[in-house]
Design a protein around this motif. Sequence first.
Motif, PDB file in Angstrom:
ATOM      1  N   GLY A  34      -9.565  60.369  11.623  1.00  0.00           N
ATOM      2  CA  GLY A  34     -10.686  59.763  12.276  1.00  0.00           C
ATOM      3  C   GLY A  34     -10.751  59.801  13.709  1.00  0.00           C
ATOM      4  O   GLY A  34      -9.494  60.344  14.399  1.00  0.00           O
ATOM      5  N   LYS A  35     -11.530  58.968  14.494  1.00  0.00           N
ATOM      6  CA  LYS A  35     -11.281  59.006  16.067  1.00  0.00           C
ATOM      7  C   LYS A  35     -10.082  58.158  16.157  1.00  0.00           C
ATOM      8  O   LYS A  35      -9.487  58.439  17.496  1.00  0.00           O
ATOM      9  N   GLU A  36      -9.789  57.190  15.624  1.00  0.00           N
ATOM     10  CA  GLU A  36      -8.584  56.462  15.858  1.00  0.00           C
ATOM     11  C   GLU A  36      -7.294  57.422  15.954  1.00  0.00           C
ATOM     12  O   GLU A  36      -6.417  57.056  16.630  1.00  0.00           O
ATOM     13  N   THR A  37      -7.128  58.454  14.991  1.00  0.00           N
ATOM     14  CA  THR A  37      -5.938  59.278  15.098  1.00  0.00           C
ATOM     15  C   THR A  37      -5.873  60.398  16.003  1.00  0.00           C
ATOM     16  O   THR A  37      -4.885  61.189  16.030  1.00  0.00           O
ATOM     17  N   LEU A  38      -7.189  60.601  16.738  1.00  0.00           N
ATOM     18  CA  LEU A  38      -7.272  61.563  17.694  1.00  0.00           C
ATOM     19  C   LEU A  38      -6.484  60.979  19.070  1.00  0.00           C
ATOM     20  O   LEU A  38      -6.185  61.799  20.181  1.00  0.00           O
ATOM     21  N   THR A  39      -6.095  59.759  19.324  1.00  0.00           N
ATOM     22  CA  THR A  39      -5.389  59.173  20.419  1.00  0.00           C
ATOM     23  C   THR A  39      -4.190  58.779  20.126  1.00  0.00           C
ATOM     24  O   THR A  39      -3.610  58.597  18.863  1.00  0.00           O
ATOM     25  N   SER A  40      -3.333  58.180  21.185  1.00  0.00           N
ATOM     26  CA  SER A  40      -1.950  57.832  20.708  1.00  0.00           C
ATOM     27  C   SER A  40      -1.987  56.365  20.424  1.00  0.00           C
ATOM     28  O   SER A  40      -0.840  55.754  20.262  1.00  0.00           O
ATOM     29  N   ASP A  41      -3.063  55.608  20.444  1.00  0.00           N
ATOM     30  CA  ASP A  41      -3.140  54.340  19.911  1.00  0.00           C
ATOM     31  C   ASP A  41      -4.488  53.824  19.281  1.00  0.00           C
ATOM     32  O   ASP A  41      -5.315  54.922  19.188  1.00  0.00           O
ATOM     33  N   GLY A  42      -4.259  52.832  18.440  1.00  0.00           N
ATOM     34  CA  GLY A  42      -5.617  52.451  17.623  1.00  0.00           C
ATOM     35  C   GLY A  42      -5.074  52.753  15.994  1.00  0.00           C
ATOM     36  O   GLY A  42      -4.462  53.804  15.614  1.00  0.00           O
ATOM     37  N   PHE A  43      -5.382  51.859  15.067  1.00  0.00           N
ATOM     38  CA  PHE A  43      -5.185  52.046  13.872  1.00  0.00           C
ATOM     39  C   PHE A  43      -6.325  52.056  13.080  1.00  0.00           C
ATOM     40  O   PHE A  43      -7.469  51.560  13.793  1.00  0.00           O
ATOM     41  N   LEU A  44      -6.521  52.846  11.979  1.00  0.00           N
ATOM     42  CA  LEU A  44      -7.862  52.780  11.076  1.00  0.00           C
ATOM     43  C   LEU A  44      -8.196  51.515  10.535  1.00  0.00           C
ATOM     44  O   LEU A  44      -7.427  50.706  10.042  1.00  0.00           O
ATOM     45  N   PRO A  45      -9.665  51.237  10.798  1.00  0.00           N
ATOM     46  CA  PRO A  45     -10.359  50.116  10.289  1.00  0.00           C
ATOM     47  C   PRO A  45     -10.187  50.090   8.663  1.00  0.00           C
ATOM     48  O   PRO A  45      -9.895  51.111   8.000  1.00  0.00           O
ATOM     49  N   GLU A  46     -10.358  48.795   8.270  1.00  0.00           N
ATOM     50  CA  GLU A  46     -10.314  48.728   6.993  1.00  0.00           C
ATOM     51  C   GLU A  46     -11.068  49.546   6.048  1.00  0.00           C
ATOM     52  O   GLU A  46     -10.851  50.057   5.107  1.00  0.00           O
ATOM     53  N   GLU A  47     -12.311  49.679   6.723  1.00  0.00           N
ATOM     54  CA  GLU A  47     -13.523  50.627   5.786  1.00  0.00           C
ATOM     55  C   GLU A  47     -13.187  52.154   5.798  1.00  0.00           C
ATOM     56  O   GLU A  47     -13.755  52.757   4.922  1.00  0.00           O
ATOM     57  N   ALA A  48     -12.116  52.368   6.556  1.00  0.00           N
ATOM     58  CA  ALA A  48     -11.666  53.929   6.547  1.00  0.00           C
ATOM     59  C   ALA A  48     -10.847  54.292   5.338  1.00  0.00           C
ATOM     60  O   ALA A  48     -10.555  55.609   4.995  1.00  0.00           O
ATOM     61  N   TRP A  49     -10.202  53.251   4.881  1.00  0.00           N
ATOM     62  CA  TRP A  49      -9.309  53.828   3.601  1.00  0.00           C
ATOM     63  C   TRP A  49      -9.902  53.860   2.498  1.00  0.00           C
ATOM     64  O   TRP A  49     -10.747  52.979   2.072  1.00  0.00           O
ATOM     65  N   PRO A  50      -9.512  54.964   1.799  1.00  0.00           N
ATOM     66  CA  PRO A  50     -10.368  55.287   0.465  1.00  0.00           C
ATOM     67  C   PRO A  50     -10.079  54.347  -0.725  1.00  0.00           C
ATOM     68  O   PRO A  50     -11.114  54.000  -1.414  1.00  0.00           O
ATOM     69  N   THR A  51      -8.853  53.788  -0.674  1.00  0.00           N
ATOM     70  CA  THR A  51      -8.291  52.850  -1.563  1.00  0.00           C
ATOM     71  C   THR A  51      -8.501  51.530  -1.100  1.00  0.00           C
ATOM     72  O   THR A  51      -7.865  51.178  -0.200  1.00  0.00           O
ATOM     73  N   GLN A  52      -9.444  50.716  -1.402  1.00  0.00           N
ATOM     74  CA  GLN A  52      -9.598  49.223  -0.892  1.00  0.00           C
ATOM     75  C   GLN A  52      -9.033  48.140  -1.795  1.00  0.00           C
ATOM     76  O   GLN A  52      -8.379  48.385  -2.927  1.00  0.00           O
ATOM     77  N   LEU A  53      -8.464  47.229  -0.966  1.00  0.00           N
ATOM     78  CA  LEU A  53      -7.600  45.944  -1.688  1.00  0.00           C
ATOM     79  C   LEU A  53      -8.390  45.324  -2.733  1.00  0.00           C
ATOM     80  O   LEU A  53      -9.746  44.707  -2.431  1.00  0.00           O
ATOM     81  N   THR A  54      -8.203  45.383  -3.992  1.00  0.00           N
ATOM     82  CA  THR A  54      -8.645  44.557  -5.056  1.00  0.00           C
ATOM     83  C   THR A  54      -7.965  43.698  -5.774  1.00  0.00           C
ATOM     84  O   THR A  54      -8.414  42.949  -6.862  1.00  0.00           O
ATOM     85  N   LYS A  55      -6.856  43.406  -5.464  1.00  0.00           N
ATOM     86  CA  LYS A  55      -5.718  42.810  -6.081  1.00  0.00           C
ATOM     87  C   LYS A  55      -5.274  41.664  -5.176  1.00  0.00           C
ATOM     88  O   LYS A  55      -4.703  42.031  -4.159  1.00  0.00           O
ATOM     89  N   GLU A  56      -4.958  40.455  -5.837  1.00  0.00           N
ATOM     90  CA  GLU A  56      -4.230  39.405  -4.981  1.00  0.00           C
ATOM     91  C   GLU A  56      -3.041  38.716  -5.601  1.00  0.00           C
ATOM     92  O   GLU A  56      -2.831  39.493  -6.818  1.00  0.00           O
ATOM     93  N   GLY A  57      -2.284  38.176  -5.086  1.00  0.00           N
ATOM     94  CA  GLY A  57      -1.243  37.459  -5.647  1.00  0.00           C
ATOM     95  C   GLY A  57      -0.041  38.528  -5.692  1.00  0.00           C
ATOM     96  O   GLY A  57       0.046  39.640  -5.122  1.00  0.00           O
ATOM     97  N   THR A  58       0.795  38.447  -6.641  1.00  0.00           N
ATOM     98  CA  THR A  58       2.034  39.278  -6.798  1.00  0.00           C
ATOM     99  C   THR A  58       2.110  39.657  -8.199  1.00  0.00           C
ATOM    100  O   THR A  58       1.608  39.075  -9.202  1.00  0.00           O
ATOM    101  N   GLU A  59       2.769  40.762  -8.374  1.00  0.00           N
ATOM    102  CA  GLU A  59       2.857  41.528  -9.535  1.00  0.00           C
ATOM    103  C   GLU A  59       4.113  42.296  -9.667  1.00  0.00           C
ATOM    104  O   GLU A  59       4.624  43.124  -8.697  1.00  0.00           O
ATOM    105  N   LYS A  60       4.983  41.877 -10.738  1.00  0.00           N
ATOM    106  CA  LYS A  60       6.277  42.741 -10.949  1.00  0.00           C
ATOM    107  C   LYS A  60       6.040  43.830 -11.840  1.00  0.00           C
ATOM    108  O   LYS A  60       5.541  44.181 -12.900  1.00  0.00           O
ATOM    109  N   VAL A  61       6.775  44.868 -11.339  1.00  0.00           N
ATOM    110  CA  VAL A  61       6.602  46.132 -12.073  1.00  0.00           C
ATOM    111  C   VAL A  61       8.306  46.886 -12.250  1.00  0.00           C
ATOM    112  O   VAL A  61       9.001  46.443 -11.462  1.00  0.00           O
ATOM    113  N   SER A  62       8.408  47.417 -13.268  1.00  0.00           N
ATOM    114  CA  SER A  62       9.894  47.968 -13.337  1.00  0.00           C
ATOM    115  C   SER A  62       9.672  49.573 -13.574  1.00  0.00           C
ATOM    116  O   SER A  62       8.648  50.149 -14.260  1.00  0.00           O
ATOM    117  N   LEU A  63      10.357  50.533 -12.984  1.00  0.00           N
ATOM    118  CA  LEU A  63      10.260  51.744 -12.980  1.00  0.00           C
ATOM    119  C   LEU A  63      11.599  52.442 -13.685  1.00  0.00           C
ATOM    120  O   LEU A  63      12.600  52.154 -13.212  1.00  0.00           O
TER     121      LEU A  63
END
Length: 399
Positions: free
Chosen positions: A186-215
Motif C-alpha cells: 500500500g502507500k505506506e510501503t512505497l516510502t522508507s517509513d510508515g507501518f501498515l495500519p490495522e485495517e490493512a491486514w487481511p487477518t484481524q486480531l480475534t483472540k486474546e489471552g495466551t494459548e499453548k500449542v505443541s508442534l
Amino acid sequence: MKKVVLGFSGGLDTSYCVKYLTDDKGYEVHSVIVNTGGFSAEELQEIERRAYSLGVKSHKTVDAIRSYYDSAIKYLVFGNVLKNNTYPLSVSAERVTQALAIAEHVKAVGADAVAHGSTGAGNDQVRFDMIFHIMIPGVEIITPIRDLKLSREEEIEYLKAKGVEMNFAKAAYSINKGIWGTSVGGKETLTSDGFLPEEAWPTQLTKEGTEKVSLQFVKGELTGVNGKTFSHPSEAIQHLQEIAGAYAIGRDIHVGDTIIGIKGRVGFEAAAPVIIIKAHHALEKHVLTKWQLTWKDQLSQFYGNWLHEGQVMDPIMRDIEAFLQNSQGHVTGEVFVTLQPYRFQVTGIKSEFDLMSSKFGKYGEMNSGWSGEDVRGFSKIFGNQTMIWHQIAESVKGK
C-alpha cells in the motif's frame, strides 16, 4: 490459429491480456491458474467463470499446494530461511512454483506462446521469463502490460470499450495470499517509513489471552499440531495458521533488494510460517552439532536468496537440497510454543536426539564426562597456535 497459454488470476491485468490476445492478436487463449494456497473453491470457480466470459478457449485450475510444499517450502523450513532475517519468501517461492506449472501446461496444450500479466517494474517478470526460457525454450513469451507500458486507467478504458463488466475500483491495498504467507502492499510501503495500519491486514486480531500449542516434527517436517497428525505437512501448516492467525502473529515489513536492482518494501503476515521456522530452528539447536548448524546457515542463506531470484532450476539448488534433507535425520521431536496477541514464544523442546543430556553434564554447574585436569590440558593445546603467533609477533616487534 496460434495457441497461447495465459497465467490467469482474474484481476485487471490478466483480464486485459485475454481480450487483447483474442481480439487484437487473434490467438486461441488457454488460461490456467495455479493455486498455491491462496484461493477458496468458490473463488476458483468464479475465476473460471470469468475466464470463459472473457473468451478463453479452455481454462485449467492446477492444485499445486502439495507440490509447492514438496519442492520449495520443505527446504525453506529445513534451512530456517528468513530473507534479511525477516521474510519467509511468501510470494517469491510461490511464483517459481506457478511458473513451472504454467510451463507444463504449455507443453500439454502444445501452445505456440505463453503470456503473463507482469509489469516491467517488479521481480515476477524475471522469475516467469527465466523459467519459461529454461523449461520451454523457443516458446514465445508475450507480456502485454509490460510491452505496451499500460497504465491502470488505459486497461480499464480498453476493457470497458470491449463491454467487459467487472469491479474496476482499485483496492487501497494489494494482497497476495498463499499457504506460506500473505503479502500486503500500500502507500505506506512505497516510502522508507510508515507501518501498515490495522485495517490493512487481511487477518484481524480475534483472540486474546495466551494459548499453548505443541508442534510435532519428524525429520524436520511438521507432521502434527497439538497431537493431531496430518497426512501431509501442508495440512499441518494450514491448521496452525487457523490457530495462530487469530492472534495477528507474524506481521512485519520486509525491506530487500529486488532482482532488478532497486530496494523495495512489502508488508506481510505469516503466522504459521514464522512460528514453524522459529520452532524448527529451536529443535535443531538441540539436536544438531555446532558445525552442522554453521554450514546449514551458510548454505541456507544462499538457497533462500537464489530461490527468491527465481533460480530454482540451477543444479546447485538440488545439491543444497540434498544437504538440507540429509541434515534432518535427527530433527525429530516436539516443540512447545505460547501464543499471545501479536507475538509468540518458543518455550522448549522434547526429543530423543536432544544433545543437552544431563548424563553428559550440566552447563555451568558440573560435568560427568571429563575432569578438571582434562580441561586444563585441553585449554593449553586448544590455544597453542594462537599463543605461538603472539609470541613470534612480540619477538619480531622487539627487534
